[in-house]
Each structure stands twice: as C-alpha cells, then as structure tokens.
Write an enzyme that holds these catalytic residues in place. Structure first.
Site, PDB file in Angstrom:
ATOM      1  N   LYS A 194       0.871  -1.030   0.156  1.00  0.00           N
ATOM      2  CA  LYS A 194      -0.091  -0.032   0.142  1.00  0.00           C
ATOM      3  C   LYS A 194       0.854   1.163  -0.009  1.00  0.00           C
ATOM      4  CE  LYS A 194      -4.281   1.960   0.334  1.00  0.00           C
ATOM      5  NZ  LYS A 194      -5.032   1.946  -0.718  1.00  0.00           N
ATOM      6  N   ASP A 227      -5.539  -3.240  -1.929  1.00  0.00           N
ATOM      7  CA  ASP A 227      -6.811  -3.002  -2.373  1.00  0.00           C
ATOM      8  C   ASP A 227      -7.379  -3.804  -3.773  1.00  0.00           C
ATOM      9  OD1 ASP A 227      -5.405  -0.814  -2.960  1.00  0.00           O
ATOM     10  OD2 ASP A 227      -7.103   0.608  -2.548  1.00  0.00           O
ATOM     11  N   ASP A 251      -2.193 -12.005   5.690  1.00  0.00           N
ATOM     12  CA  ASP A 251      -2.892 -12.526   6.766  1.00  0.00           C
ATOM     13  C   ASP A 251      -4.217 -12.483   6.354  1.00  0.00           C
ATOM     14  OD1 ASP A 251      -4.037 -14.087   8.783  1.00  0.00           O
ATOM     15  OD2 ASP A 251      -3.604 -12.308  10.253  1.00  0.00           O
ATOM     16  N   ASP A 255      -6.758 -15.417   3.740  1.00  0.00           N
ATOM     17  CA  ASP A 255      -8.163 -16.149   4.235  1.00  0.00           C
ATOM     18  C   ASP A 255      -9.247 -15.836   3.031  1.00  0.00           C
ATOM     19  OD1 ASP A 255      -7.151 -16.639   6.610  1.00  0.00           O
ATOM     20  OD2 ASP A 255      -8.730 -15.592   7.755  1.00  0.00           O
TER      21      ASP A 255
END
Ligand SMILES: NC(=O)c1ccc[n+]([C@@H]2O[C@H](COP(=O)([O-])OP(=O)(O)OC[C@H]3O[C@@H](n4cnc5c(N)ncnc54)[C@H](O)[C@@H]3O)[C@@H](O)[C@H]2O)c1
Length: 363
Positions: A194, A227, A251, A255
């Site tokens: 980012k 994003d 992380d 998921d």
C-alpha cells in the site's frame, strides 16, 4: 546390495486447543498410514503446549522451548491456539508468535488450491482458475508488538502500533517468492503493498522489489496495491501464480483465498525458514463454535502435514497425503463444511484407508 535405510525423521506434534486437537489426531492417523506403507521411520512426539497447560501451571512457550525444537526435531506439526477460557490470548501469542519470531520463520506459505469446482463460491470457476501461492512475510510488519497505549481509557487516549520493515526482511521474502516461482517453473509473481498511502514502510517494499525483479527476468512480475489485489483475486483468480506481501496483508488475502478454495477447513500453511526447522499448521484457528463435536474438517491439517513432508524431503509420502485429500473430495467422503456427511474422525479414517489401499509410488 540394498539401499541404506533413510534416517528417522523426528516430528514435534502440538495439537494445541479446540479443534486443533481433533484435526491433528486425524492428520497423524493419515501420516502413520503413509509411513506404514512406505516403510520410512517417522517419530512423532506430542507436546502439550496450549490453553490446558497454561491454565494448569501458567506455562505458555516453555523456557528454552524453541531451542529444544531446533535440537531434537526436524519439523513441527501444529493444530491451533486459542481458547475462550484465556480471553487475553496470552498463551497463543507467546507460543505462535514466539515460535515464529524465535525460530525466524520468515516465510508464511499459504497455498490456495481449488480441488473441485463445487467448493468455490465463485461462479463458473474451475481448479485451473484458482491455484496460487501466497507468501506472507512472517516476522515483521505490524505483528512485532512495538507500540503502546497512553492515557488508556480516557478521552485523550492514544494507541500506537508500529509497522516494522527491514531491508533484510523485505528482501528475503520477496526473493523467496521469486525463487519459488523459478524452482516450480511458474511465470508470474505479484508483489502487493500500500505504498501510495504507507509512504515510508512500503516505499522500502517498492525499492527492494524493483531491485530483485531484475534478477528474475524470465518471470513476469507486477505490483498491485492491496485493495486492488483483493478485488482482482475475486474477479479473476486465474491471473495469479505467486503473491508476496507483508505480514498483515498476507494474513487477510490468504483467508480470502482460502474461502475461494472451499473455506478454512481446506487451507494449509507453513511457517518456514528454508533449510531449518519449520512449523506446519492449518490456516484456521481453534474454532470454539464447533470444537469437541467431531465436525471440524481435517483436510487443512492433512495438507499441512503434506507440506511438512515435502519440507523434510519426503515428496512421495506428501503426494500420497494429497492424493487421499483429492480422492476424499472427489468421492464426497468429507465433513459437512465441504458438502460431505462424515465426522472429523470418519473423514480422517477414510483418508488413512485410501493411503493404505493406494500405496506409495517411489520414484
Ligand atoms: N494459527 C492459529 O492457531 C489461529 C489462527 C486463527 C485464529 N486463531 C484463534 O482461534 C480462535 C477462534 O478464532 P476464529 O473463530 O476467528 O477463527 P477460526 O478459524 O477458528 O474459525 C473461523 C470459522 O471457520 C470455521 N472453521 C475453522 N476451522 C474449521 C475446520 N477445520 N472445519 C470446518 N470449519 C472450520 C469455524 O467454525 C468458524 O466458523 C481464536 O482464539 C483465535 O485467536 C488461532
């Protein structure tokens, strides 16, 4: 003359808490079936680190625990940590994060592999479309626990959490991603950060990435902001082969990836320092909502055990475990979360029986 028997490999088994105990018992059952067939010696030693021990005598990671693992074992198979009786989660943080940091397990490898089209929530996607590896930096970032709270509980409260990124740390995880791609003849690596907002920490990621990608000219490398990556992984997962990112983003994105491949019950991971003792575990936690009910899917743990076998240099046994998982999914001999009707133990037994029946192909 017959070949010398391969040396015994020693595995520390830490079932941990909640469903960890149930799924690791099944992974061990399938592992034992594989070694019984291959004839190789695997010595499994169970360690009682987890909430029960912590509540009994206050021990989290025992003194010198990480050195004992280094000295006595080739790898660790872990279930999950987390127990509602320990709201502070202290034992889990000490054991899980403690081992990751103390053993310097800088690679968190989280493969996302769809085994059957029926398992993905995405429309019209097949196993060919969802098959990528996420490498999450595992020893730095926002997880180092540097920070503090000032004027706690007042209106003037300030909470600081530092994001620690070192050149060494960023370099070794990005290089690992490229090396993995090269070794596995993959052609695409995506680095995600980012850097448009985190203009110090992720500026470092940008500069290191720019340097390292030059050494891997045969690999198509690209960058996406996190994003945009989250959006693209859902829109068209087939564009990804290897993703590398920082601790926090890894992380989360892994998921998301787990869900694309059938959910938490299907997702394995490795906390790895190449060439050194490493820890293999399902991505999921201790799932207190289903613990003790014979409902948890053991597949993530069996796949984690397969990753472990590869790490210790036993690819045939690893292939056998993967074969058992594929066969159980294809035959609908699974737990409820992925559409089957078996309990945890029965699903584990089915895979162990498959391994016993199918044998192991030695190359
Ligand atoms: N590496 C770890 O040990 C680890 C990872 C994540 C969470 N945790 C801990 O686990 C505890 C519970 O956390 P959570 O509920 O956020 O995450 P979780 O992964 O335990 O559960 C999330 C959801 O996935 C389901 N699920 C998890 N494993 C499953 C399996 N094998 N088969 C079928 N369904 C499964 C659960 O029922 C739940 O609905 C917390 O204490 C948390 O800190 C530990």
């Amino acid at each position: 003359m017959s070949a010398a028997p391969s040396p015994t490999k020693r595995i520390a088994v830490i079932p941990g808490d909640g469903v960890g105990k149930e799924v690791i018992a099944e992974a061990v059952r399938v592992l034992k079936a594989a070694t019984a067939v291959s004839g190789r010696a695997l010595e499994l030693t169970e360690l009682d680190w987890g909430a029960d021990r912590f509540l009994r005598d206050g021990t989290t990671l025992p003194e010198g625990g990480e050195q004992m693992l280094r000295d006595k074992f080739d790898a660790v198979l872990l279930g999950a940590m987390g127990d509602p009786r320990v709201p502070s989660n202290k034992h889990a943080a000490d054991i899980l994060l403690g081992l990751r940091f103390k053993l310097d397990l800088y690679v968190n490898a989280r493969p996302v592999e769809l085994l059957d089209a029926k398992l993905t929530p995405l429309r019209d996607r097949t196993p060919r479309d969802v098959n990528f590896m996420v490498f999450r930096e595992n020893t730095e970032g926002l997880y180092v626990g540097v920070g503090g709270i000032f004027k706690k509980g007042t209106h003037d409260e300030i909470a600081l959490q530092e994001d620690v990124n070192t050149r060494k740390g960023v370099e070794r995880i990005i290089r690992h991603a490229f090396e993995y791609a090269r070794h596995n003849k993959l052609t695409r690596v995506c680095m995600s950060d980012k850097s448009n907002a985190l203009n110090f920490a992720h500026d470092l990621w940008q500069r290191v990435f720019a340097d390292i990608r030059k050494e891997y000219a045969e690999i198509e490398s690209r960058h996406l902001y996190i994003d945009a990556l989250a959006m693209e992984v859902v829109r068209d997962p087939s564009q990804f082969q290897v993703i590398v990112t920082c601790n926090l983003f890894g992380d989360i994105i892994s998921d998301l990836g787990a869900q694309l491949a059938g959910g938490m019950g299907m997702a394995p991971s490795g906390n790895i320092h190449p060439g050194k003792i490493s820890i293999f575990e399902p991505v999921h936690g201790s799932a207190p909502n289903i613990a003790g009910k014979n409902l948890a899917n053991p597949i993530a743990s069996v796949l984690a055990a397969a990753m472990m076998l590869e790490h210790i240099g036993w690819p045939q046994e690893a292939a056998s475990l993967r074969g058992a998982v594929r066969a159980s999914v294809a035959a609908h001999q699974t737990t409820h979360d992925v559409g089957g009707h078996l309990g945890t133990r029965e699903a584990g037994q089915w895979m162990a029986d498959w391994v016993t029946k199918s044998g192991i192909t030695h190359t």
